[in-house]
Design a protein around this motif. Structure first.
Motif, PDB file in Angstrom:
ATOM      1  N   LEU A   1       3.077  50.314  25.358  1.00 28.63           N
ATOM      2  CA  LEU A   1       2.305  51.196  24.469  1.00 28.63           C
ATOM      3  C   LEU A   1       1.402  52.132  25.278  1.00 28.63           C
ATOM      4  O   LEU A   1       1.235  53.310  24.945  1.00 28.63           O
TER       5      LEU A   1
ATOM      6  N   LEU B   1       3.540  54.756  26.710  1.00 26.45           N
ATOM      7  CA  LEU B   1       4.011  55.618  25.612  1.00 26.45           C
ATOM      8  C   LEU B   1       2.961  56.675  25.251  1.00 26.45           C
ATOM      9  O   LEU B   1       3.271  57.842  25.046  1.00 26.45           O
TER      10      LEU B   1
ATOM     11  N   ILE C   1       7.491  58.871  18.992  1.00 26.93           N
ATOM     12  CA  ILE C   1       8.154  57.883  18.106  1.00 26.93           C
ATOM     13  C   ILE C   1       9.496  57.479  18.702  1.00 26.93           C
ATOM     14  O   ILE C   1       9.945  56.349  18.543  1.00 26.93           O
TER      15      ILE C   1
ATOM     16  N   TYR D   1      10.391  56.642  21.614  1.00 27.89           N
ATOM     17  CA  TYR D   1      10.400  55.448  22.483  1.00 27.89           C
ATOM     18  C   TYR D   1      10.486  54.170  21.652  1.00 27.89           C
ATOM     19  O   TYR D   1      11.153  53.226  22.037  1.00 27.89           O
ATOM     20  N   LEU D   2       9.775  54.174  20.529  1.00 30.29           N
ATOM     21  CA  LEU D   2       9.831  53.005  19.626  1.00 30.29           C
ATOM     22  C   LEU D   2      11.189  52.940  18.937  1.00 30.29           C
ATOM     23  O   LEU D   2      11.817  51.882  18.870  1.00 30.29           O
ATOM     24  N   HIS D   3      11.620  54.124  18.450  1.00 32.64           N
ATOM     25  CA  HIS D   3      12.854  54.207  17.664  1.00 32.64           C
ATOM     26  C   HIS D   3      14.062  53.723  18.470  1.00 32.64           C
ATOM     27  O   HIS D   3      14.831  52.876  18.004  1.00 32.64           O
TER      28      HIS D   3
ATOM     29  N   SER E   1      14.049  51.914  21.163  1.00 32.40           N
ATOM     30  CA  SER E   1      13.901  50.498  21.562  1.00 32.40           C
ATOM     31  C   SER E   1      14.297  49.552  20.439  1.00 32.40           C
ATOM     32  O   SER E   1      15.064  48.599  20.659  1.00 32.40           O
ATOM     33  N   VAL E   2      13.766  49.816  19.230  1.00 31.54           N
ATOM     34  CA  VAL E   2      14.108  48.894  18.125  1.00 31.54           C
ATOM     35  C   VAL E   2      15.577  49.047  17.703  1.00 31.54           C
ATOM     36  O   VAL E   2      16.213  48.069  17.305  1.00 31.54           O
TER      37      VAL E   2
ATOM     38  N   CYS F   1      14.831  44.827  12.843  1.00 31.71           N
ATOM     39  CA  CYS F   1      14.928  45.959  13.778  1.00 31.71           C
ATOM     40  C   CYS F   1      15.588  47.168  13.116  1.00 31.71           C
ATOM     41  O   CYS F   1      15.156  48.305  13.327  1.00 31.71           O
TER      42      CYS F   1
ATOM     43  N   THR G   1      11.170  54.434  11.533  1.00 29.88           N
ATOM     44  CA  THR G   1      10.743  55.330  12.630  1.00 29.88           C
ATOM     45  C   THR G   1      11.640  56.575  12.678  1.00 29.88           C
ATOM     46  O   THR G   1      11.154  57.677  12.915  1.00 29.88           O
TER      47      THR G   1
ATOM     48  N   ALA H   1       9.644  50.466  27.515  1.00 25.09           N
ATOM     49  CA  ALA H   1       9.530  50.139  26.076  1.00 25.09           C
ATOM     50  C   ALA H   1      10.727  49.309  25.621  1.00 25.09           C
ATOM     51  O   ALA H   1      10.565  48.306  24.926  1.00 25.09           O
TER      52      ALA H   1
ATOM     53  N   PHE I   1      10.290  45.493  24.253  1.00 26.13           N
ATOM     54  CA  PHE I   1      10.680  45.142  22.884  1.00 26.13           C
ATOM     55  C   PHE I   1      11.833  44.146  22.870  1.00 26.13           C
ATOM     56  O   PHE I   1      11.899  43.268  22.009  1.00 26.13           O
TER      57      PHE I   1
END
Lengths: 233, 227
Positions: free
Chosen positions: B28, B31, B47, B49-51, B53-54, B94, B101, B192, B196
């Motif tokens: 984080l 990020l 977003i 990086y989160l998107h 990853s999940v 996920c 996301t 990330a 995750f």
């Protein structure tokens, strides 16, 4: 005669017997197919009543609705594929019969492909008459799309129907599981029909056809492999 | 006798939790502070990086669910079904996060919350399919029948994945496949994704443990009170 040739001949005979059994039962009792056909026609009528669009927009909307109606009404036949066997005490006999699971799978798929084809034979003229869309302008293309779509829907439908038939309090699990699985098939068949109506046989048309073909091949292969496990009780 | 393994297990869990918290904090931090701001989209691009990853975790967990389903069908051990259920639930979570996301990202990038794009459609189909699988599993009381049905459905769901992966390449939709990125962006994405992955792997392990304990408890209850 070679032993493997004999096994193939025996499997073909078993396949024929199973298909004839299901078709004869349906012809004599007429429990599922008339309901399926009536539901299909009713849905066509209800949807046609709502749609008043210019030609191109109508082709786009109705090609999707056509396949949605076919698959939705087709769930009647798919749902009864195994439920009727269980309700009428035929299931135990089928399990005792020395029958390869793949033969039973193929027979059920064949019967359901025939049911879907019959449904389409009734719905296509209804669509042509009610909405004035040239569905029969390219009959060979339509037969190609319908063959792949019917086969894909029947393969997945038979697998899910066999799985949910043994689930107690199953409710509408068949539709709940079937429609997410056949979404690529539904979208592909709708896109192909739409482009066929617009006479746009571009590269994209062939790509969608490949998607339908891949869908059928993938699920058919998996179906043959896992059907043995589905039949366990 | 029991105190030693218990305390050891407690220390191990504490260490794993500390490492996970540190890894997530690092991800984080990178990020928000290390990764450069993207020229056209600005801060909203973070977003991604989160998107990614999940989405990766969801896809990996789906494949694992199918794999454990297959293992259950071959070996008939309920432990594989516990793994399959745990991976399936985490995968569903996920995919849900991917859709949320992705929707935020799409709103900023394309001006719409949802667009008719094959990969989005396939992800949503997968989400619906998992919901259907969990509902089906919930309706079956017999553990082995539940495991068998769940395993077969998991395999069917995994068959859907090649369509998801190949969809963008076949149709050249609006979804970016591999956008050009700065080296710092690449590093942030990698950290990330790894953080995750470790976090969700831990979630899967804990959920599997919970399922196993629930099963054992039900078994003990049945032995104590067979009627």
């Amino acid at each position: 005669m070679n032993r493997s040739v004999l096994a193939v001949i025996q499997a073909l005979q078993q396949f024929r017997c199973l298909v004839v059994k299901d078709l004869l039962a349906e012809l004599r009792l007429r429990r599922v197919w008339p309901c399926m056909l009536l539901l299909g026609l009713l849905l066509v009528l209800l949807i046609e009543m709502q749609i008043d669009l210019p030609d191109v927009a109508k082709y786009q909307v109705l090609s999707g609705f056509f396949w949605l109606i076919v698959f939705f009404a087709g769930t009647f036949a798919l749902e009864r594929s195994f439920a009727s066997e269980r309700e009428e005490g035929c299931w135990r006999t089928l399990q005792l019969y020395p029958l390869p699971p793949s033969v039973l799978f193929l027979a059920k798929v064949t019967v359901n492909v025939l049911a879907l084809a019959l449904l389409e034979c009734c719905l296509i003229p209804a669509f042509v008459v009610f909405s004035n869309i040239p569905l029969l302008a390219h009959p060979f293309c339509l037969v190609g799309i319908a063959s792949l779509a019917n086969l894909g829907c029947a393969v997945v439908g038979v697998l899910v129907s066999a799985l949910t038939a043994s689930v107690p309090h199953k409710g509408n699990l068949l539709a709940l599981l079937l429609f997410p699985l056949i979404t690529p098939l539904l979208v592909g068949a709708a896109a192909l029909t739409q482009q066929m109506l617009l006479e746009e046989f571009t590269e994209e048309w062939w790509r969608w056809l490949q998607v339908l073909g891949l869908f059928v091949v993938l699920f058919f292969t998996v179906g043959i492999l896992v059907f043995e496990f589905i039949l366990e009780d | 006798m029991r105190l030693v393994p218990r305390s050891l297990s407690f220390v191990v869990h504490l260490c794993v939790t500390a490492i996970l918290v540190a890894a997530l904090a690092l991800a984080l931090g990178m990020l928000f502070l290390y990764a450069p701001t993207e020229a056209t989209m600005g801060d909203v691009q973070r977003i991604l990086y989160l998107h990614v990853s999940v989405a990766w975790c969801g896809l990996a967990a789906s494949v694992a669910m199918g794999g454990y389903g297959l293992l259950y069908l071959v070996r008939r051990q309920l432990s594989y079904d516990h793994w399959a259920q745990a991976t399936g639930e985490v995968s569903w979570l996920c995919v849900t996060l991917t859709l949320i996301t992705g929707s935020f990202w799409a709103h900023e990038a394309w001006g719409v919350w949802w667009t008719w794009e094959p990969r989005l459609m396939s992800s949503f189909v997968l989400w619906l399919l998992y919901a259907g699988i969990f509902l089906t599993r919930g309706g079956i009381d017999d553990v082995h029948q539940r495991a068998r049905t769940g395993s077969i459905l998991a395999i069917l769901a995994v068959v859907d994945i090649p369509l998801i992966v190949m969809a963008t390449r076949w149709f050249r939709g609006v979804h970016p496949v591999a956008p050009r990125m700065d080296d710092r962006m690449h590093l942030t994405l990698l950290v990330a994704a790894l953080s995750f992955t470790a976090f969700f792997a831990c979630c899967i392990y804990q959920r599997r443990r919970q399922l196993e304990l629930t099963e054992r408890l039900a078994d003990l209850s049945a032995r104590l009170d067979p009627f």
